[in-house]
Design a protein around this motif. Sequence first.
Motif, PDB file in Angstrom:
ATOM      1  N   ASP A 122     106.980 -63.348  38.700  1.00 60.27           N
ATOM      2  CA  ASP A 122     105.601 -63.690  38.368  1.00 60.27           C
ATOM      3  C   ASP A 122     105.539 -64.089  36.885  1.00 60.27           C
ATOM      4  O   ASP A 122     106.536 -63.970  36.163  1.00 60.27           O
ATOM      5  CB  ASP A 122     104.633 -62.564  38.753  1.00 60.27           C
ATOM      6  CG  ASP A 122     104.653 -61.352  37.832  1.00 60.27           C
ATOM      7  OD1 ASP A 122     105.319 -61.374  36.770  1.00 60.27           O
ATOM      8  OD2 ASP A 122     103.991 -60.366  38.169  1.00 60.27           O
ATOM      9  N   PRO A 123     104.403 -64.583  36.395  1.00 62.24           N
ATOM     10  CA  PRO A 123     104.321 -65.023  35.002  1.00 62.24           C
ATOM     11  C   PRO A 123     104.619 -63.935  33.965  1.00 62.24           C
ATOM     12  O   PRO A 123     104.991 -64.246  32.838  1.00 62.24           O
ATOM     13  CB  PRO A 123     102.882 -65.520  34.864  1.00 62.24           C
ATOM     14  CG  PRO A 123     102.476 -65.897  36.237  1.00 62.24           C
ATOM     15  CD  PRO A 123     103.184 -64.914  37.140  1.00 62.24           C
ATOM     16  N   SER A 124     104.475 -62.671  34.338  1.00 62.71           N
ATOM     17  CA  SER A 124     104.769 -61.577  33.416  1.00 62.71           C
ATOM     18  C   SER A 124     106.244 -61.208  33.402  1.00 62.71           C
ATOM     19  O   SER A 124     106.697 -60.528  32.493  1.00 62.71           O
ATOM     20  CB  SER A 124     103.946 -60.336  33.776  1.00 62.71           C
ATOM     21  OG  SER A 124     102.570 -60.593  33.593  1.00 62.71           O
ATOM     22  N   GLY A 125     106.990 -61.621  34.427  1.00 58.35           N
ATOM     23  CA  GLY A 125     108.410 -61.305  34.519  1.00 58.35           C
ATOM     24  C   GLY A 125     108.770 -60.372  35.653  1.00 58.35           C
ATOM     25  O   GLY A 125     109.950 -60.064  35.850  1.00 58.35           O
ATOM     26  N   ASN A 126     107.779 -59.896  36.406  1.00 58.85           N
ATOM     27  CA  ASN A 126     108.068 -59.009  37.530  1.00 58.85           C
ATOM     28  C   ASN A 126     108.829 -59.768  38.603  1.00 58.85           C
ATOM     29  O   ASN A 126     108.438 -60.858  39.015  1.00 58.85           O
ATOM     30  CB  ASN A 126     106.765 -58.459  38.129  1.00 58.85           C
ATOM     31  CG  ASN A 126     106.068 -57.515  37.189  1.00 58.85           C
ATOM     32  OD1 ASN A 126     106.589 -56.454  36.882  1.00 58.85           O
ATOM     33  ND2 ASN A 126     104.898 -57.903  36.707  1.00 58.85           N
ATOM     34  N   GLY A 127     109.921 -59.162  39.070  1.00 59.97           N
ATOM     35  CA  GLY A 127     110.746 -59.783  40.090  1.00 59.97           C
ATOM     36  C   GLY A 127     110.224 -59.534  41.496  1.00 59.97           C
ATOM     37  O   GLY A 127     109.709 -58.463  41.806  1.00 59.97           O
ATOM     38  N   TRP A 128     110.359 -60.549  42.322  1.00 60.34           N
ATOM     39  CA  TRP A 128     110.004 -60.489  43.735  1.00 60.34           C
ATOM     40  C   TRP A 128     111.173 -60.979  44.565  1.00 60.34           C
ATOM     41  O   TRP A 128     111.871 -61.916  44.175  1.00 60.34           O
ATOM     42  CB  TRP A 128     108.799 -61.387  44.032  1.00 60.34           C
ATOM     43  CG  TRP A 128     107.489 -60.762  43.736  1.00 60.34           C
ATOM     44  CD1 TRP A 128     106.827 -60.775  42.546  1.00 60.34           C
ATOM     45  CD2 TRP A 128     106.667 -60.040  44.645  1.00 60.34           C
ATOM     46  NE1 TRP A 128     105.633 -60.098  42.660  1.00 60.34           N
ATOM     47  CE2 TRP A 128     105.513 -59.641  43.945  1.00 60.34           C
ATOM     48  CE3 TRP A 128     106.793 -59.699  45.987  1.00 60.34           C
ATOM     49  CZ2 TRP A 128     104.493 -58.914  44.532  1.00 60.34           C
ATOM     50  CZ3 TRP A 128     105.775 -58.973  46.571  1.00 60.34           C
ATOM     51  CH2 TRP A 128     104.642 -58.586  45.855  1.00 60.34           C
ATOM     52  N   LYS A 129     111.372 -60.370  45.698  1.00 63.20           N
ATOM     53  CA  LYS A 129     112.354 -60.810  46.669  1.00 63.20           C
ATOM     54  C   LYS A 129     111.613 -61.041  47.979  1.00 63.20           C
ATOM     55  O   LYS A 129     110.833 -60.197  48.403  1.00 63.20           O
ATOM     56  CB  LYS A 129     113.438 -59.745  46.857  1.00 63.20           C
ATOM     57  CG  LYS A 129     114.522 -60.135  47.853  1.00 63.20           C
ATOM     58  CD  LYS A 129     115.622 -59.097  47.915  1.00 63.20           C
ATOM     59  CE  LYS A 129     116.543 -59.185  46.743  1.00 63.20           C
ATOM     60  NZ  LYS A 129     117.356 -60.386  46.616  1.00 63.20           N
ATOM     61  N   ILE A 130     111.824 -62.223  48.569  1.00 63.18           N
ATOM     62  CA  ILE A 130     111.307 -62.453  49.914  1.00 63.18           C
ATOM     63  C   ILE A 130     112.494 -62.368  50.870  1.00 63.18           C
ATOM     64  O   ILE A 130     113.546 -62.950  50.623  1.00 63.18           O
ATOM     65  CB  ILE A 130     110.538 -63.786  50.058  1.00 63.18           C
ATOM     66  CG1 ILE A 130     111.383 -64.987  49.635  1.00 63.18           C
ATOM     67  CG2 ILE A 130     109.227 -63.741  49.268  1.00 63.18           C
ATOM     68  CD1 ILE A 130     110.714 -66.340  49.900  1.00 63.18           C
ATOM     69  N   ILE A 131     112.320 -61.596  51.917  1.00 63.23           N
ATOM     70  CA  ILE A 131     113.383 -61.385  52.891  1.00 63.23           C
ATOM     71  C   ILE A 131     112.848 -61.735  54.274  1.00 63.23           C
ATOM     72  O   ILE A 131     111.768 -61.261  54.673  1.00 63.23           O
ATOM     73  CB  ILE A 131     113.883 -59.930  52.881  1.00 63.23           C
ATOM     74  CG1 ILE A 131     114.484 -59.593  51.519  1.00 63.23           C
ATOM     75  CG2 ILE A 131     114.900 -59.703  54.006  1.00 63.23           C
ATOM     76  CD1 ILE A 131     114.995 -58.179  51.405  1.00 63.23           C
ATOM     77  N   GLU A 132     113.616 -62.535  54.984  1.00 65.91           N
ATOM     78  CA  GLU A 132     113.211 -62.935  56.332  1.00 65.91           C
ATOM     79  C   GLU A 132     113.346 -61.740  57.270  1.00 65.91           C
ATOM     80  O   GLU A 132     114.410 -61.110  57.358  1.00 65.91           O
ATOM     81  CB  GLU A 132     114.122 -64.081  56.784  1.00 65.91           C
ATOM     82  CG  GLU A 132     113.672 -64.717  58.064  1.00 65.91           C
ATOM     83  CD  GLU A 132     114.440 -66.009  58.331  1.00 65.91           C
ATOM     84  OE1 GLU A 132     114.905 -66.145  59.461  1.00 65.91           O
ATOM     85  OE2 GLU A 132     114.533 -66.847  57.418  1.00 65.91           O
ATOM     86  N   LYS A 133     112.246 -61.446  57.958  1.00 63.40           N
ATOM     87  CA  LYS A 133     112.251 -60.335  58.917  1.00 63.40           C
ATOM     88  C   LYS A 133     113.142 -60.676  60.094  1.00 63.40           C
ATOM     89  O   LYS A 133     113.112 -61.777  60.613  1.00 63.40           O
ATOM     90  CB  LYS A 133     110.825 -60.084  59.445  1.00 63.40           C
ATOM     91  CG  LYS A 133     109.861 -59.596  58.404  1.00 63.40           C
ATOM     92  CD  LYS A 133     108.549 -59.198  59.009  1.00 63.40           C
ATOM     93  CE  LYS A 133     107.775 -60.423  59.466  1.00 63.40           C
ATOM     94  NZ  LYS A 133     106.412 -60.092  59.890  1.00 63.40           N
ATOM     95  N   GLY A 134     113.950 -59.707  60.507  1.00 65.88           N
ATOM     96  CA  GLY A 134     114.767 -59.872  61.698  1.00 65.88           C
ATOM     97  C   GLY A 134     115.921 -60.840  61.546  1.00 65.88           C
ATOM     98  O   GLY A 134     116.518 -61.234  62.532  1.00 65.88           O
ATOM     99  N   ALA A 135     116.229 -61.225  60.341  1.00 64.01           N
ATOM    100  CA  ALA A 135     117.345 -62.165  60.136  1.00 64.01           C
ATOM    101  C   ALA A 135     118.658 -61.464  60.321  1.00 64.01           C
ATOM    102  O   ALA A 135     118.789 -60.286  60.232  1.00 64.01           O
ATOM    103  CB  ALA A 135     117.269 -62.781  58.747  1.00 64.01           C
TER     104      ALA A 135
END
Length: 135
Positions: A122-135
């Motif tokens: 995000d603009p502040s630097g917080n990391g995000w991970k998106i993970i595909e469900k059931g992959a």
Amino acid sequence: MSEAIQVVGLYVRDQDEAYEFYVGKLDFRVHTDQRNGDYRWLTVQHPKQPSFQLGLFRPQAPMHDAATAQALNELVAKGAMPPLVMAVDDCFATYARLRERGVEFTQEPIARYGNVDANFRDPSGNGWKIIEKGA
């Protein structure tokens, strides 16, 4: 008696900037946006998880003195906080949709460990991970 976690806080350097990012780019919805002087209680919800709120909070008094607030902002900007994880139906499609909205990814979707995942901040630097469900 019913118990549940209702709000998890996330430090952001600028709440207006965070509002634009989470609502404008990630499609979160505002739950609460209340001010009391310099203090602002801003929470958002993912549209598919309305019982859970993500608090977008600025490190400041009365919780922190000025030096601690500055140190927290610097740590967040460096990506030092643990990442948040969002489960998605299709990692490649979510990646494409969010990139079109201006989300800057630090990792493109990749298949590994039996999953497909991608990372952004995000603009502040917080990391995000998106993970595909059931992959």
